[in-house]
Write a protein that holds these residues in place. Sequence first.
Motif, mmCIF file in Angstrom:
data_model
loop_
_atom_site.group_PDB
_atom_site.id
_atom_site.type_symbol
_atom_site.label_atom_id
_atom_site.label_comp_id
_atom_site.label_asym_id
_atom_site.label_seq_id
_atom_site.Cartn_x
_atom_site.Cartn_y
_atom_site.Cartn_z
ATOM 1 N N ASP A 32 -40.840 -65.952 -10.127
ATOM 2 C CA ASP A 32 -39.761 -65.011 -9.325
ATOM 3 C C ASP A 32 -40.342 -64.632 -8.050
ATOM 4 O O ASP A 32 -39.610 -64.509 -6.973
ATOM 5 N N ASN A 45 -32.257 -63.879 -10.576
ATOM 6 C CA ASN A 45 -31.884 -64.147 -11.852
ATOM 7 C C ASN A 45 -31.041 -65.560 -12.199
ATOM 8 O O ASN A 45 -31.516 -66.391 -13.103
ATOM 9 N N GLN A 64 -32.268 -59.905 -6.402
ATOM 10 C CA GLN A 64 -32.774 -59.759 -7.685
ATOM 11 C C GLN A 64 -31.476 -60.619 -8.598
ATOM 12 O O GLN A 64 -31.860 -61.506 -9.418
ATOM 13 N N ARG A 73 -33.561 -68.317 -11.644
ATOM 14 C CA ARG A 73 -34.405 -68.550 -12.848
ATOM 15 C C ARG A 73 -33.794 -69.308 -13.995
ATOM 16 O O ARG A 73 -34.069 -70.284 -14.531
ATOM 17 N N SER A 74 -32.370 -69.099 -14.232
ATOM 18 C CA SER A 74 -31.632 -69.537 -15.293
ATOM 19 C C SER A 74 -31.590 -70.929 -15.139
ATOM 20 O O SER A 74 -31.632 -71.848 -15.913
#
Length: 473
Positions: free
Chosen positions: A127, A148, A144, A151-152
């Motif tokens: 991250d 997220n 953020q 990242r997914s």
Amino acid sequence: MSSVLVIDDDLSRRELLSSAFSFLDQPCEFCGFVDWFQSNADIDVAQINLVLLGQSQLPISLEKLVKDLQDKFATIAVVTLDEWSEVKELPDSLAQCVVGQLSVPFKYQQLLDCLHRAQLFRLRVDDTSLSQMAIFSGLVGISQPMLNVRRSMSQVAGRDVNVLITGESGTGKEVVARSLHEHSVRKDGPFVPINCGAIPADLLESELFGHEKGAFTGAVSSRPGRFELAQGGTLFLDEIGDMPLPMQVKLLRVLQERKFERIGGTKTLDADIRVIAATHKNLDEMIETGEFREDLYYRLNVFPIDMPPLRERVGDLPLLLDELSRRLPEQGLDAVRFQNSAIASLQLHPWPGNVRELSNLIERLAILYPNGVVGVSELPSKFQNVPEPNPELYEVAGDTDAIEATFSSHSIGLDQLPDDGIDLKKHLETIEQRLLEQALAVNDNVVARAAETLNIRRTTLVEKMRKYGMQRK
């Protein structure tokens, strides 16, 4: 699947760990310290997630060893086997890699805990890694919620599984779908989108599966559907929540059997595609009311990605303004720049239309203030959420009546002929085009409302837009 690397000279401990990892179905590799320094280039570093570090009889510095591991594995986590007294002496940049200690004999839960710590450490480093920001560059934002989402996406992009993207209208669900396709094993295949809510129910089956000549009234020739067009690539089913129940049954059958037929056809075709679906609706509620099939939901929702609304990531707004303004020349518009006060005002807007609403606003401002600077006072009234910091700049000094009289006496009206003549047709077309642009801008590019503003029929406005090469939104 990520592997564990065990560097240890204790053969009995290596054998014990091998049995434990085998029980957990966790791939692992083993080597001694001499082997590591002599032949570590043979190890696939991309697959290593955790290093279990034993002790050696050789005079090896832990700091040098961890630095060597960190250089080879950018996001590696280290767990020591038994206690290393030197851990407390490591500099912070290296000490953060050491996430735990495992002593023999150990319990399986302790081993699972080490794997979990390594997983969390890798996610945390990913991250904050600047290199991750370059992945899925079509997505703008470093908040953020967007981290997220990234990242997914990085977890599922290379997996050939169905994805369901949820989120409010205008949050960029199709951008995510296209980006997933571009980073998938099917990237060389086609990306075929279809909006399930924009096509009448009686035509949707033909659009998806195609039809043979004479299959129904009006089928004057054979036509492939989106499933055929997407062969070897990705089919993006946008607004899947608007799909009628009868079509949901047929879609479920295709997803289960990976085969389909054209309407009126007898030949069975393979569905070699990846399906990405998206919706702004709450499918869980629709399942409860019987509007959406639960079995289809689980077929599509193999991997969910939820797009955050713009109001929950207003910190990304300056980056979005820069990116959307940078794209304006591609649409034939001049770029605009924003004062800090205007940005602060926009960050207080609730953004019910999300990024799409922001994009429409920037296009509108680019028409009104081409190549200009936008402050609070230049924003439309509903976006003015803070006071104008420099109101004196907008005050007209002197006798207003005199200024208006002077302006009137020196300006040429639309119905006045210049001394050197005029190209009447071109002049009138220019006026008409500018009025069309303004009407569209003030109505957020909604053609029907712009037509009402101009008191003309919608079809007339569409024809005039086509005449001037104006794109419909």
